[in-house]
Design an enzyme around this catalytic site. Structure first.
Site, PDB file in Angstrom:
ATOM      1  N   LEU A 148       0.860  -1.180   0.000  1.00 13.23           N
ATOM      2  CA  LEU A 148       0.000   0.000   0.000  1.00 13.23           C
ATOM      3  C   LEU A 148       0.895   1.228   0.000  1.00 13.23           C
ATOM      4  O   LEU A 148       1.983   1.211   0.582  1.00 13.23           O
ATOM      5  CB  LEU A 148      -0.887   0.033   1.256  1.00 13.23           C
ATOM      6  CG  LEU A 148      -1.970  -1.049   1.411  1.00 13.23           C
ATOM      7  CD1 LEU A 148      -2.700  -0.847   2.731  1.00 13.23           C
ATOM      8  CD2 LEU A 148      -2.942  -1.023   0.248  1.00 13.23           C
ATOM      9  N   ASP A 149       0.445   2.311  -0.648  1.00 17.12           N
ATOM     10  CA  ASP A 149       1.182   3.566  -0.591  1.00 17.12           C
ATOM     11  C   ASP A 149       1.350   3.994   0.865  1.00 17.12           C
ATOM     12  O   ASP A 149       0.522   3.673   1.726  1.00 17.12           O
ATOM     13  CB  ASP A 149       0.433   4.672  -1.342  1.00 17.12           C
ATOM     14  CG  ASP A 149       0.428   4.464  -2.847  1.00 17.12           C
ATOM     15  OD1 ASP A 149       1.276   3.703  -3.343  1.00 17.12           O
ATOM     16  OD2 ASP A 149      -0.422   5.078  -3.518  1.00 17.12           O
ATOM     17  N   LYS A 150       2.408   4.736   1.137  1.00 12.48           N
ATOM     18  CA  LYS A 150       2.682   5.206   2.499  1.00 12.48           C
ATOM     19  C   LYS A 150       1.481   5.903   3.117  1.00 12.48           C
ATOM     20  O   LYS A 150       1.154   5.688   4.288  1.00 12.48           O
ATOM     21  CB  LYS A 150       3.893   6.157   2.488  1.00 12.48           C
ATOM     22  CG  LYS A 150       4.236   6.748   3.849  1.00 12.48           C
ATOM     23  CD  LYS A 150       5.434   7.674   3.756  1.00 12.48           C
ATOM     24  CE  LYS A 150       5.757   8.301   5.111  1.00 12.48           C
ATOM     25  NZ  LYS A 150       6.933   9.213   5.050  1.00 12.48           N
ATOM     26  N   THR A 152      -1.690   5.640   2.303  1.00 17.43           N
ATOM     27  CA  THR A 152      -2.933   4.879   2.239  1.00 17.43           C
ATOM     28  C   THR A 152      -2.986   3.937   3.432  1.00 17.43           C
ATOM     29  O   THR A 152      -2.017   3.241   3.727  1.00 17.43           O
ATOM     30  CB  THR A 152      -3.010   4.059   0.931  1.00 17.43           C
ATOM     31  OG1 THR A 152      -2.976   4.949  -0.183  1.00 17.43           O
ATOM     32  CG2 THR A 152      -4.298   3.247   0.875  1.00 17.43           C
ATOM     33  N   ARG A 172      -5.858   6.719  -7.523  1.00 18.70           N
ATOM     34  CA  ARG A 172      -5.518   8.142  -7.464  1.00 18.70           C
ATOM     35  C   ARG A 172      -5.569   8.779  -8.847  1.00 18.70           C
ATOM     36  O   ARG A 172      -6.104   9.879  -9.031  1.00 18.70           O
ATOM     37  CB  ARG A 172      -4.131   8.292  -6.821  1.00 18.70           C
ATOM     38  CG  ARG A 172      -4.089   7.794  -5.388  1.00 18.70           C
ATOM     39  CD  ARG A 172      -2.663   7.619  -4.867  1.00 18.70           C
ATOM     40  NE  ARG A 172      -1.955   8.890  -4.808  1.00 18.70           N
ATOM     41  CZ  ARG A 172      -0.683   9.004  -4.446  1.00 18.70           C
ATOM     42  NH1 ARG A 172       0.023   7.922  -4.117  1.00 18.70           N
ATOM     43  NH2 ARG A 172      -0.110  10.196  -4.418  1.00 18.70           N
TER      44      ARG A 172
END
Length: 298
Positions: free
Chosen positions: A138-140, A142, A239
């Site tokens: 997961l993105d930082k 998120t 996004r």
């Protein structure tokens, strides 16, 4: 009333044989333990129901559910985790709820505390030989459901069969402005430039095909709360597609957002459903949507 069997990871597992609330159930199976001590076991987070921590005394247990009572040391190791909550653990996988602001794994440029490092420390607290393996990220910024494998065979199985094994990847997105459509699907091809920004094209330009489904849950003039289902899982897909929709994710300056009232990215991985690599059983794990997402969009 119940069956009992010892399990690994310093825990005991029980199978529920009748409808009963959690506290009375524990008082029965732990008949030699005082009521106050049983309550303390609940408060410390030592009780798991179907793999998820449960502290609610009056939680209604159903026939066939699995109740695990972990040792106090296991609970203490879990309590040391920062920004990471364990949703489920078995001999093959660990499923966590990652908070926003925590890196999934370290990058060459960033060496700060990561979800990977913390979960590694946790599994090694019982045996220094234990390891975990990255399955997805997961993105930082998120938050939400993320899974690690506990052995290399499981990692390879999950990664090699990901598109067939994963049945649901559901996110909750808080986006800028009022989304007019109740639901919709965005289809495009995504490519990444040298500055690591992903761009969307409506025609096949050699990039990765990406499909995102969304449904509006609630909205006001300033923002909308969307349930988002990924049909494909490309880098930054949600996004980019929200920017293309004209409603960028709140706090996502990189992809068009002009405000950040949450002081974080308005994106949360709510549910992950997949076929368990060992049993083939369909399992589903959820991480509760942040309350600020719901109140902000009312």
């Amino acid at each position: 009333m119940l069956k009992r069997k010892p399990e690994a990871f310093s825990k005991t597992e029980y199978t529920v044989q009748e409808q009963i609330e959690l506290l009375p159930f524990l008082l029965k199976v732990l008949s030699k333990t005082s009521r106050n001590s049983v309550k303390s076991i609940l408060t410390r987070g030592q009780v798991m129901v179907d793999g998820q921590m449960m502290r609610q005394h009056n939680y209604s247990l159903q026939i066939g559910q699995k109740v695990e009572i972990q040792s106090n040391q296991v609970a203490l190791n879990i309590s040391k985790l920062v920004g990471v909550t364990i949703l489920h653990e078995d001999e093959d996988i660990i499923v966590i709820n990652k908070e926003a602001g925590i890196l999934s794994v370290a990058s060459k440029r960033e060496r700060e505390m990561t979800a990977y490092r913390q979960v590694t420390d946790y599994v090694r607290s019982s045996d220094v030989r234990n390891r975990i393996f990255v399955v997805h990220r997961l993105d930082k910024d998120t938050s939400g459901v993320m899974m690690f494998a506990k052995n290399e065979k499981t990692q390879q199985t999950l990664q090699n069969t990901w598109s067939e094994s994963v049945k649901e990847r559901m996110y909750t997105a808080l986006v800028q402005g009022k989304v007019k459509s109740e639901s919709g699907t965005i289809t495009s091809w995504l490519t990444e430039n040298s500055a690591f920004k992903v761009y969307s094209s409506p025609i096949d330009n050699g990039g990765q095909h990406a499909i995102t489904h969304y449904k509006r849950i609630q909205s006001n003039k300033k923002c909308s709360l969307l349930e988002v289902l990924l049909e494909t899982g490309r880098k930054n897909q949600i996004r980019v597609h929200m920017e293309e929709l004209g409603h960028p994710v709140l706090g996502d300056k990189k992809y068009g957002s002009t405000s950040n009232p949450l002081r974080r990215l308005g994106l949360h991985a709510t549910a992950l459903s997949f076929l368990h690599p060992r049993t083939g059983e369909l399992v589903r794990f959820e991480a509760e949507v942040p309350a600020m997402f719901i109140t902000r969009s009312k």
